[in-house]
Design an enzyme around this catalytic site. Structure first.
Site, mmCIF file in Angstrom:
data_model
loop_
_atom_site.group_PDB
_atom_site.id
_atom_site.type_symbol
_atom_site.label_atom_id
_atom_site.label_comp_id
_atom_site.label_asym_id
_atom_site.label_seq_id
_atom_site.Cartn_x
_atom_site.Cartn_y
_atom_site.Cartn_z
ATOM 1 C CE LYS A 215 -4.376 -1.572 1.773
ATOM 2 N NZ LYS A 215 -4.520 -2.537 2.842
ATOM 3 N NE ARG A 216 6.789 0.428 2.241
ATOM 4 C CZ ARG A 216 7.908 0.471 1.538
ATOM 5 N NH1 ARG A 216 8.410 1.619 1.167
ATOM 6 N NH2 ARG A 216 8.520 -0.636 1.215
#
Ligand code: GLU
Length: 437
Positions: A215-216
């Site tokens: 997700k980052r």
């Protein structure tokens, strides 16, 4: 290594514990392509033995995502509906001494006093991976691993092996993170008398910083890519090229073309990188070639409702579509531009900031010139050629800047000729007069 004469049965067995990840979609895609290429099919299985983490909404999301990109699957098999089948195998294995009920000493409260363990024959196993070559493992290190909590609660390895057997799976194509599972699964296959399928462990997808895509790094679920305005055919094309190549530098493939071209021999061993810049570039290339009708639809659905309420919206929209399309790589940018008021001046009078207009002294002469352009010539090229000499003579910035600002009222907008074309002669003249006032 590949044997086109046998009909390949591949499988896509996601665990419905989250929305479909792009990595999961790539696995589904490779299985689908390989099955198609080999005249077989990909079976679909929902691995929902983990009752707490499995959710119907995720199952739906996985299906919707596959549908969106055009991967067709039949009714799924559900592990949660096959408890009796696993139980039958567990009983047989226990009866024949291939597995046993093992007394455990619970270390924590709530832990089981009993589990079912596989009786490891402790031997060397070698399997031919279609991508990685021969892999050899001494299973002694695996010990008597747990295959079920009890007769009603099988664990992953047992369920997978039983299912692949019952579904007639010939080829298991899955991520390299599953390599460590393969020796255990082969041992179970041998114990229940299942034939060994072919294995192909596909390379991982990494982020550009060479760490696991997460997700980052941005969007990870297929739904997010859909929401951001990537085309489904682009995601397919782009993902196919992570870890696979056609053996030449061709880059554009439809799903149908991939079904004909794909082979496991061209799948690489080492990890691939998810390069968003390339994805954006590819999306743009596809957008440029979209038929007008689909393009219109895709842009329109991103225009905020309050903008669509402008009385002249449909009339203007038709004209500015190329301007919008020229500026975007993904369709969510359409919404952002409209929300920032970028095209408001096409629908309503601009509000002028005096300082932005700068020098208006050439506008009266400009009005004369514009007045002399015939309706036939009222298009960006015609207007430009009429205005050009005068602008060059007195200084282009001195004419074109105030012209553009009087039409749009904004610091940034398309060039003044395009604006004038879209607004039409009457409106162009009216706005320039208005700015002079
Ligand atoms: N359900 C597993 C997963 O989602 C797939 C296991 C397999 O391919 O054998 O990772």
């Amino acid at each position: 290594m590949e044997t086109p004469k046998t009909k390949a049965i591949t499988r896509f067995p996601p665990s419905p514990t989250g929305n479909l990840h792009v990595g999961g979609l790539r696995t589904a895609l490779f299985n689908y392509l390989y099955a198609k290429r080999m005249g077989g099919e990909m079976v679909f299985r929902i691995e929902d033995t983990d009752k707490e983490r499995s959710k119907k909404e995720y199952e739906q999301n996985i299906l919707d995502s596959l549908n969106w990109v055009g991967i067709k699957v039949g009714e799924p098999w559900r592990q949660s509906e096959r408890t009796e089948v696993y139980k039958g195998h567990l009983k047989k294995m226990i009866d024949s001494g291939l597995a046993y009920i093992s007394k455990e000493t619970p270390k924590e409260e709530g832990e089981r006093a009993e589990v079912i363990r596989f009786k490891n024959p402790n031997k060397k196993i070698a399997f031919e991976d279609l991508i990685l070559g021969t892999i050899e493992v001494d299973t002694t290190d695996l010990g008597d691993f747990v295959i079920a909590k009890d007769l009603e609660t099988p664990l992953y390895h047992l369920a997978v092996v039983v299912d692949d057997f019952d579904m007639g799976v010939t080829h298991i194509i899955r991520g390299q993170e599953h390599i460590a599972n393969t020796p255990r699964q082969i041992l179970i296959q041998e114990a229940i008398g299942a034939p060994r399928p072919f294995y192909g462990h596909i390379p991982l997808i990494l982020a550009p910083d060479k760490t696991k895509l997460s997700k980052r790094h941005g969007a990870v679920s297929v739904t997010q890519y859909k929401d951001e305005g990537y085309l489904p055919e682009v995601l397919v094309n782009f993902l196919a090229l992570i870890g696979w190549n056609p053996g030449n530098d061709r880059e554009f493939f439809t799903l149908d073309e991939l079904c004909k071209e794909f082979s496991l021999e061209k799948v690489q061993k080492s990890s691939g990188v998810f390069d968003v810049k390339k994805l954006n570039w590819m999306n743009k290339e596809y957008i440029k070639k979209l038929p007008k009708e689909r393009l219109t639809e895709l842009v329109l659905e991103r225009v905020p409702k309050d903008k669509k309420d402008f009385p002249s919206f449909s009339q203007v929209f038709e004209k500015i579509l190329p301007i919008i399309v020229d500026r975007i790589e993904r369709f969510d940018e359409v919404t952002k531009m409209f929300e920032a008021g970028e095209f408001d001046y096409f629908f309503a009078d601009p509000v002028y900031e005096k300082s932005l207009l700068k020098n208006t002294s050439h506008l009266p002469k400009l009005l004369d010139i514009l007045g002399g352009i015939t309706d036939d010539n009222w298009n960006a090229a015609g207007i430009k050629s009429a205005v050009w000499d005068f602008a060059t003579e007195v200084g282009r910035g001195e004419v074109l800047w105030p012209m553009r600002v009087s039409l749009s009222g904004r610091e940034k907008s398309p060039d003044p000729f395009t604006l004038a074309e879209v607004l039409g002669k009457e409106e162009t003249v009216r706005r320039i007069k208005m700015s002079l006032e």
